[in-house]
Design an enzyme around this catalytic site. Structure first.
Site, PDB file in Angstrom:
ATOM      1  N   ALA A  17       0.841  -1.202   0.000  1.00  0.00           N
ATOM      2  CA  ALA A  17       0.000   0.000   0.000  1.00  0.00           C
ATOM      3  C   ALA A  17       0.883   1.263   0.000  1.00  0.00           C
ATOM      4  O   ALA A  17       0.651   2.196  -0.771  1.00  0.00           O
ATOM      5  CB  ALA A  17      -0.918  -0.023   1.215  1.00  0.00           C
TER       6      ALA A  17
ATOM      7  N   LEU B 272       2.442   1.879  -3.371  1.00  0.00           N
ATOM      8  CA  LEU B 272       1.429   2.362  -4.307  1.00  0.00           C
ATOM      9  C   LEU B 272       1.135   3.847  -4.063  1.00  0.00           C
ATOM     10  O   LEU B 272       1.122   4.656  -4.993  1.00  0.00           O
ATOM     11  CB  LEU B 272       0.162   1.511  -4.147  1.00  0.00           C
ATOM     12  CG  LEU B 272      -1.114   2.034  -4.790  1.00  0.00           C
ATOM     13  CD1 LEU B 272      -0.943   2.190  -6.297  1.00  0.00           C
ATOM     14  CD2 LEU B 272      -2.277   1.083  -4.519  1.00  0.00           C
ATOM     15  N   TYR B 273       0.884   4.214  -2.810  1.00  0.00           N
ATOM     16  CA  TYR B 273       0.502   5.599  -2.528  1.00  0.00           C
ATOM     17  C   TYR B 273       1.636   6.565  -2.882  1.00  0.00           C
ATOM     18  O   TYR B 273       1.389   7.651  -3.412  1.00  0.00           O
ATOM     19  CB  TYR B 273       0.082   5.752  -1.062  1.00  0.00           C
ATOM     20  CG  TYR B 273      -1.117   4.911  -0.692  1.00  0.00           C
ATOM     21  CD1 TYR B 273      -2.183   4.765  -1.584  1.00  0.00           C
ATOM     22  CD2 TYR B 273      -1.193   4.242   0.523  1.00  0.00           C
ATOM     23  CE1 TYR B 273      -3.284   3.981  -1.260  1.00  0.00           C
ATOM     24  CE2 TYR B 273      -2.294   3.465   0.856  1.00  0.00           C
ATOM     25  CZ  TYR B 273      -3.330   3.329  -0.042  1.00  0.00           C
ATOM     26  OH  TYR B 273      -4.412   2.554   0.265  1.00  0.00           O
ATOM     27  N   ARG B 274       2.860   6.180  -2.601  1.00  0.00           N
ATOM     28  CA  ARG B 274       3.997   7.035  -2.957  1.00  0.00           C
ATOM     29  C   ARG B 274       4.104   7.179  -4.473  1.00  0.00           C
ATOM     30  O   ARG B 274       4.339   8.260  -4.992  1.00  0.00           O
ATOM     31  CB  ARG B 274       5.293   6.462  -2.399  1.00  0.00           C
ATOM     32  CG  ARG B 274       5.433   6.611  -0.907  1.00  0.00           C
ATOM     33  CD  ARG B 274       5.512   8.087  -0.518  1.00  0.00           C
ATOM     34  NE  ARG B 274       6.026   8.256   0.827  1.00  0.00           N
ATOM     35  CZ  ARG B 274       5.538   9.100   1.720  1.00  0.00           C
ATOM     36  NH1 ARG B 274       4.498   9.849   1.431  1.00  0.00           N
ATOM     37  NH2 ARG B 274       6.086   9.210   2.904  1.00  0.00           N
TER      38      ARG B 274
ATOM     39  N   PHE C 186       1.203  10.533  -3.226  1.00  0.00           N
ATOM     40  CA  PHE C 186       0.700  10.913  -1.906  1.00  0.00           C
ATOM     41  C   PHE C 186       1.862  11.392  -1.037  1.00  0.00           C
ATOM     42  O   PHE C 186       2.934  10.796  -1.043  1.00  0.00           O
ATOM     43  CB  PHE C 186       0.005   9.727  -1.222  1.00  0.00           C
ATOM     44  CG  PHE C 186      -1.404   9.510  -1.686  1.00  0.00           C
ATOM     45  CD1 PHE C 186      -2.478   9.948  -0.922  1.00  0.00           C
ATOM     46  CD2 PHE C 186      -1.660   8.866  -2.891  1.00  0.00           C
ATOM     47  CE1 PHE C 186      -3.783   9.749  -1.361  1.00  0.00           C
ATOM     48  CE2 PHE C 186      -2.967   8.657  -3.329  1.00  0.00           C
ATOM     49  CZ  PHE C 186      -4.029   9.106  -2.565  1.00  0.00           C
TER      50      PHE C 186
END
Ligand SMILES: CC(C)(COP(=O)(O)OP(=O)(O)OC[C@H]1O[C@@H](n2cnc3c(N)ncnc32)[C@H](O)[C@@H]1OP(=O)(O)O)[C@@H](O)C(=O)NCCC(=O)NCCS
Length: 186
Positions: free
Chosen positions: A152, A155-157, A161
């Site tokens: 997760a 993915l967010y990086r 994010f």
């Protein structure tokens, strides 16, 4: 040799469509999160309540036989909601009011995003996330995720994010969390 095409398809669904598949979606959630099966009973009323919130949106990934392999949903966050107030309390401790307001005035809360383990690592999570955010009208998106390396986090990086709050403890959960956010559109 070229990579084989992904067979899953991603569709947006309504609250009543998710309601019809709620058992399947919650089973996917506990499997992806590796939570005890009993978590389903606790979560079901919460997911149902979320469906009633403003600008609730949900996307799912369906496998070859129309089975659920991924799910993501969120809604417009607002004052008075438990998560909103928790994040406000944390942010107020470390940020000036203008920064608190810049995140919490007009945001979409990405509440859940899960892909079955057998379908992970092939870009499905990212596609679900992008599709979910495509239709969001808020100026930013916020989420919370446990600290520590995970798929997760990667993915967010990758999707841009940034840190909003780090090592934050939500009431009733001993794990440290990060609150991450990014401006929209992606
Ligand atoms: C977090 C989660 C939703 C991500 O889903 P996913 O499908 O595994 O993630 P991604 O879309 O990021 O997969 C991309 C990976 O596949 C690779 N990949 C392969 N083909 C790809 C393609 N065509 N497009 C994009 N990425 C591709 C990427 O390089 C990436 O690898 P990496 O993670 O080593 O960087 C999923 O791992 C999950 O459900 N985890 C458990 C539940 C959870 O933690 N949910 C979040 C709670 S906050």
């Amino acid at each position: 040799m070229t990579a084989s095409p992904r067979l899953e398809r991603i569709v947006e669904i309504t609250a009543s469509e998710l309601n019809e598949r709620l058992g399947e979606a919650l089973a996917l959630y506990v499997t992806a999160m590796n939570y005890p099966p009993a978590t389903v009973e606790q979560r079901a009323p919460m997911w149902l309540a979320h469906m009633m919130r403003e600008e609730w949106r949900c996307v799912i990934a369906l496998g070859e036989h129309d089975e659920l392999v991924g799910v993501g949903y969120g809604y417009r966050g607002a004052a008075g909601q438990w998560w909103h107030e928790q994040v406000r309390r944390g942010l107020m401790q470390v940020s000036p009011p203008a920064v608190v307001d810049s995140w919490l005035t007009d945001y979409f809360e990405l509440t859940e995003l899960h892909v079955l383990p057998r379908a992970q690592g092939r870009g499905l999570g990212e596609e679900l996330l992008r599709r979910l955010l495509e239709g969001v009208r808020s100026s930013c998106v916020l989420l919370s995720t446990p600290e520590g390396p995970s798929k997760a986090w990667k993915l967010y990086r990758r999707v841009g994010f940034e840190d909003v709050l780090r090592h934050y403890q939500f009431t009733g959960d001993p794990r440290p969390f990060a609150v991450l956010g990014r401006k929209l559109p992606v």
